[in-house]
Design a protein around this motif. Structure first.
Motif, mmCIF file in Angstrom:
data_model
loop_
_atom_site.group_PDB
_atom_site.id
_atom_site.type_symbol
_atom_site.label_atom_id
_atom_site.label_comp_id
_atom_site.label_asym_id
_atom_site.label_seq_id
_atom_site.Cartn_x
_atom_site.Cartn_y
_atom_site.Cartn_z
ATOM 1 N N PHE A 212 23.462 -9.621 109.455
ATOM 2 C CA PHE A 212 23.785 -11.046 109.498
ATOM 3 C C PHE A 212 24.606 -11.461 108.271
ATOM 4 O O PHE A 212 24.702 -10.721 107.295
ATOM 5 N N GLU A 213 25.148 -12.672 108.365
ATOM 6 C CA GLU A 213 26.066 -13.187 107.340
ATOM 7 C C GLU A 213 25.512 -13.004 105.933
ATOM 8 O O GLU A 213 24.334 -13.242 105.671
ATOM 9 N N THR A 214 26.393 -12.557 105.038
ATOM 10 C CA THR A 214 25.979 -12.341 103.658
ATOM 11 C C THR A 214 25.705 -13.676 102.969
ATOM 12 O O THR A 214 26.024 -14.744 103.498
ATOM 13 N N THR A 215 25.169 -13.609 101.779
ATOM 14 C CA THR A 215 24.768 -14.820 101.057
ATOM 15 C C THR A 215 25.957 -15.667 100.633
ATOM 16 O O THR A 215 25.799 -16.843 100.310
ATOM 17 N N GLY A 216 27.141 -15.072 100.613
ATOM 18 C CA GLY A 216 28.321 -15.825 100.189
ATOM 19 C C GLY A 216 28.492 -15.872 98.678
ATOM 20 O O GLY A 216 29.427 -16.487 98.170
ATOM 21 N N LEU A 217 27.615 -15.186 97.948
ATOM 22 C CA LEU A 217 27.717 -15.176 96.498
ATOM 23 C C LEU A 217 28.620 -14.034 96.043
ATOM 24 O O LEU A 217 28.446 -12.891 96.460
ATOM 25 N N SER A 218 29.567 -14.350 95.203
ATOM 26 C CA SER A 218 30.457 -13.329 94.645
ATOM 27 C C SER A 218 29.712 -12.538 93.574
ATOM 28 O O SER A 218 28.603 -12.915 93.150
ATOM 29 N N LEU A 219 30.336 -11.470 93.086
ATOM 30 C CA LEU A 219 29.729 -10.694 92.001
ATOM 31 C C LEU A 219 29.555 -11.569 90.760
ATOM 32 O O LEU A 219 28.565 -11.450 90.031
ATOM 33 N N ASP A 220 30.521 -12.458 90.538
ATOM 34 C CA ASP A 220 30.433 -13.365 89.391
ATOM 35 C C ASP A 220 29.257 -14.333 89.559
ATOM 36 O O ASP A 220 28.514 -14.595 88.606
ATOM 37 N N ASP A 221 29.080 -14.860 90.797
ATOM 38 C CA ASP A 221 27.944 -15.746 91.077
ATOM 39 C C ASP A 221 26.630 -15.039 90.780
ATOM 40 O O ASP A 221 25.712 -15.612 90.172
ATOM 41 N N ARG A 222 26.541 -13.803 91.227
ATOM 42 C CA ARG A 222 25.288 -13.057 91.060
ATOM 43 C C ARG A 222 25.007 -12.756 89.602
ATOM 44 O O ARG A 222 23.855 -12.800 89.153
ATOM 45 N N SER A 223 26.060 -12.434 88.856
ATOM 46 C CA SER A 223 25.849 -12.146 87.441
ATOM 47 C C SER A 223 25.435 -13.416 86.682
ATOM 48 O O SER A 223 24.622 -13.375 85.765
ATOM 49 N N LYS A 224 25.987 -14.581 87.113
ATOM 50 C CA LYS A 224 25.576 -15.849 86.496
ATOM 51 C C LYS A 224 24.125 -16.171 86.830
ATOM 52 O O LYS A 224 23.373 -16.665 85.986
ATOM 53 N N TYR A 314 19.443 -6.029 93.526
ATOM 54 C CA TYR A 314 20.532 -6.218 92.574
ATOM 55 C C TYR A 314 20.545 -7.649 92.040
ATOM 56 O O TYR A 314 20.216 -8.591 92.751
ATOM 57 N N ASN A 315 20.989 -7.787 90.778
ATOM 58 C CA ASN A 315 21.275 -9.091 90.169
ATOM 59 C C ASN A 315 20.126 -10.087 90.261
ATOM 60 O O ASN A 315 20.343 -11.280 90.523
ATOM 61 N N ALA A 316 18.911 -9.611 90.077
ATOM 62 C CA ALA A 316 17.713 -10.460 90.020
ATOM 63 C C ALA A 316 17.354 -11.100 91.355
ATOM 64 O O ALA A 316 16.474 -11.943 91.410
ATOM 65 N N PHE A 317 18.018 -10.710 92.453
ATOM 66 C CA PHE A 317 17.608 -11.173 93.783
ATOM 67 C C PHE A 317 16.648 -10.126 94.346
ATOM 68 O O PHE A 317 17.062 -9.202 95.055
ATOM 69 N N TYR A 318 15.376 -10.264 94.037
ATOM 70 C CA TYR A 318 14.390 -9.283 94.463
ATOM 71 C C TYR A 318 13.614 -9.849 95.645
ATOM 72 O O TYR A 318 12.712 -10.671 95.462
ATOM 73 N N VAL A 319 13.960 -9.402 96.854
ATOM 74 C CA VAL A 319 13.368 -9.999 98.048
ATOM 75 C C VAL A 319 13.494 -9.021 99.220
ATOM 76 O O VAL A 319 14.359 -8.134 99.215
ATOM 77 N N ARG A 320 12.608 -9.152 100.194
ATOM 78 C CA ARG A 320 12.701 -8.320 101.405
ATOM 79 C C ARG A 320 13.652 -8.983 102.389
ATOM 80 O O ARG A 320 13.353 -10.030 102.948
ATOM 81 N N ILE A 321 14.805 -8.359 102.587
ATOM 82 C CA ILE A 321 15.773 -8.910 103.540
ATOM 83 C C ILE A 321 16.074 -7.928 104.674
ATOM 84 O O ILE A 321 16.817 -8.258 105.591
ATOM 85 N N ASP A 322 15.507 -6.726 104.592
ATOM 86 C CA ASP A 322 15.702 -5.717 105.644
ATOM 87 C C ASP A 322 14.450 -5.656 106.505
ATOM 88 O O ASP A 322 13.329 -5.717 105.987
ATOM 89 N N ASN A 323 14.644 -5.503 107.807
ATOM 90 C CA ASN A 323 13.525 -5.644 108.734
ATOM 91 C C ASN A 323 13.591 -4.655 109.888
ATOM 92 O O ASN A 323 14.672 -4.188 110.262
ATOM 93 N N ILE A 324 12.405 -4.362 110.427
ATOM 94 C CA ILE A 324 12.266 -3.640 111.695
ATOM 95 C C ILE A 324 11.307 -4.441 112.562
ATOM 96 O O ILE A 324 10.239 -4.842 112.087
ATOM 97 N N MET A 325 11.698 -4.704 113.802
ATOM 98 C CA MET A 325 10.853 -5.436 114.747
ATOM 99 C C MET A 325 10.832 -4.673 116.071
ATOM 100 O O MET A 325 11.691 -3.813 116.318
ATOM 101 N N SER A 344 21.977 2.495 96.621
ATOM 102 C CA SER A 344 22.579 1.338 97.269
ATOM 103 C C SER A 344 21.974 0.088 96.646
ATOM 104 O O SER A 344 21.014 0.174 95.872
ATOM 105 N N ASP A 345 22.535 -1.085 96.989
ATOM 106 C CA ASP A 345 21.905 -2.314 96.518
ATOM 107 C C ASP A 345 20.672 -2.669 97.350
ATOM 108 O O ASP A 345 19.946 -3.610 97.026
ATOM 109 N N HIS A 346 20.443 -1.909 98.421
ATOM 110 C CA HIS A 346 19.256 -2.057 99.263
ATOM 111 C C HIS A 346 18.408 -0.790 99.172
ATOM 112 O O HIS A 346 18.927 0.305 98.937
#
Length: 356
Positions: A212-224, A314-325, A344-346
């Motif tokens: 699904f659609e990415t977060t829209g955050l650039s590498l610069d956004d993530r580093s900030k 990566y970049n302090a976004f520590y969350v479960r975003i990958d799934n199996i259903m 990988s970043d995942h």
């Protein structure tokens, strides 16, 4: 004075529980209409930890008032279980199939093709029966090595691209792949596809692979964002950055919601069929996207996993975003996120499924 102070703390505890519950059940709100509410789920663990801290405080200073945070845990049981489930881990029954979903980051951390790919070596060791990958696209020598390595392991594979180029998703399978359908929705470069996999004689399972659609955050956004978490950005600048990033995350959530709806409708149109759904949702466990798809399928991690299962790191976004259903045709066992590989970043998510 002591009594008054304890009552103030009790009020703060109750307020924390109210906010925790509002955030915990915010995944019912469609981000298309309310994009700024969509990412409140990212704050859920903060409120949960705060409530647990209140519980520890009351157990030390006023045991009978521990009923307040306990009530919060009871009322918030459903979102707590979604965010960080706890399950028994029975032995995997004979005849189960092993399913892996892995966003491989276009193998971008593999820079020297004269050396073995860490991701490919990992896949060889894990040896899943069905392997689904997102951000799979490679070119040149990398593509040759990836293709020859995986084709030697799997007799069947198929890929799907976003309509206007961009992300490539794929499936490698020990079982024949009879057909493929793209699931249409609007996207800048992400996609979903349904692969019809013959998992047994006369038995076809639809494996839906999503990115699904990415977060829209650039590498610069993530580093900030990372800098803000560390406290390197302060005061007004931090406030401005927080507001800007929150708006960008909200805009991406508003794009993902119709994508999840399109996939959920596809599942509903194939009600009664055996279905396995995997992928990178780019959204937290407390999100409309996960909730919408979990309303038509069983979340294998919630049913058989343990802990928060952080899959993006990566970049302090520590969350479960990958799934199996999966549909009711399958029983999940020992679903887990494997954080032993950082190529990988995942992290990959793995589950064993037994046909019921």
């Amino acid at each position: 004075m002591k009594d008054f102070t304890l009552r103030i703390i009790a009020g703060a505890n109750i307020a924390t529980i109210v906010v925790m519950l509002l955030i915990g059940y915010s995944d019912r709100v469609n981000p298309t209409n309310h994009p700024l509410i969509a990412n409140l789920g990212l704050l859920f663990p903060v409120l949960l930890i705060a409530n647990l801290a209140f519980l520890a405080f009351w157990l030390m200073f006023r045991v009978k008032w521990a009923a307040i945070p306990v009530a919060g845990l009871v009322l918030g049981f459903q979102p707590i279980r979604v965010y960080t489930p706890f399950n028994r881990n029975p032995a995997t029954p004979q005849g189960s199939i092993k399913v892996m979903s892995y966003n491989v980051f276009n193998f971008s951390t593999w820079t020297d093709t004269s050396e073995p790919s860490e991701i490919l070596q990992y896949i060889k060791r894990q040896n899943p029966d069905i392997l689904c990958m997102q951000e799979y696209g490679t070119s040149g020598r990398k593509h040759e090595i990836v293709d020859s390595t995986l084709s030697a392991m799997y007799p069947h594979h198929s890929t799907a691209n976003a309509q206007d180029g961009g992300d490539e998703i794929c499936i490698y399978s020990r079982f024949p792949i009879a057909d493929k359908e793209n699931i249409e929705y609007t996207s800048k470069g992400n996609n979903s596809a349904a692969f019809h996999v013959v998992t047994a004689k006369g038995d076809t399972t639809i494996v839906v692979v999503n990115h699904f659609e990415t977060t829209g955050l650039s590498l610069d956004d993530r580093s900030k964002f990372h800098a803000m978490i560390k406290g390197d950005i302060r005061n007004r600048e931090a406030e401005r950055e927080s507001r800007r990033l929150w708006h960008k995350l909200g805009e991406a959530s508003a794009i993902r919601a119709p994508q999840a709806d399109a996939v959920a409708r596809y599942v509903e149109q194939h009600e009664g069929r055996s279905i396995i759904l995997v992928g990178d949702f780019n959204d937290s466990p407390i999100s409309y996207v996960r909730h919408r798809l979990a309303s038509v399928l069983n979340d294998c991690y919630v049913a058989s996993g343990n802990g928060p299962g952080i899959s993006y790191h990566y970049n302090a976004f520590y969350v479960r975003i990958d799934n199996i259903m999966c549909s009711d045709h399958w029983t999940p066992y020992r679903c887990h996120v494997d954080n032993s590989i950082k190529a990988s970043d995942h992290y990959p998510i793995i589950c064993w499924l037994k046909r019921g």
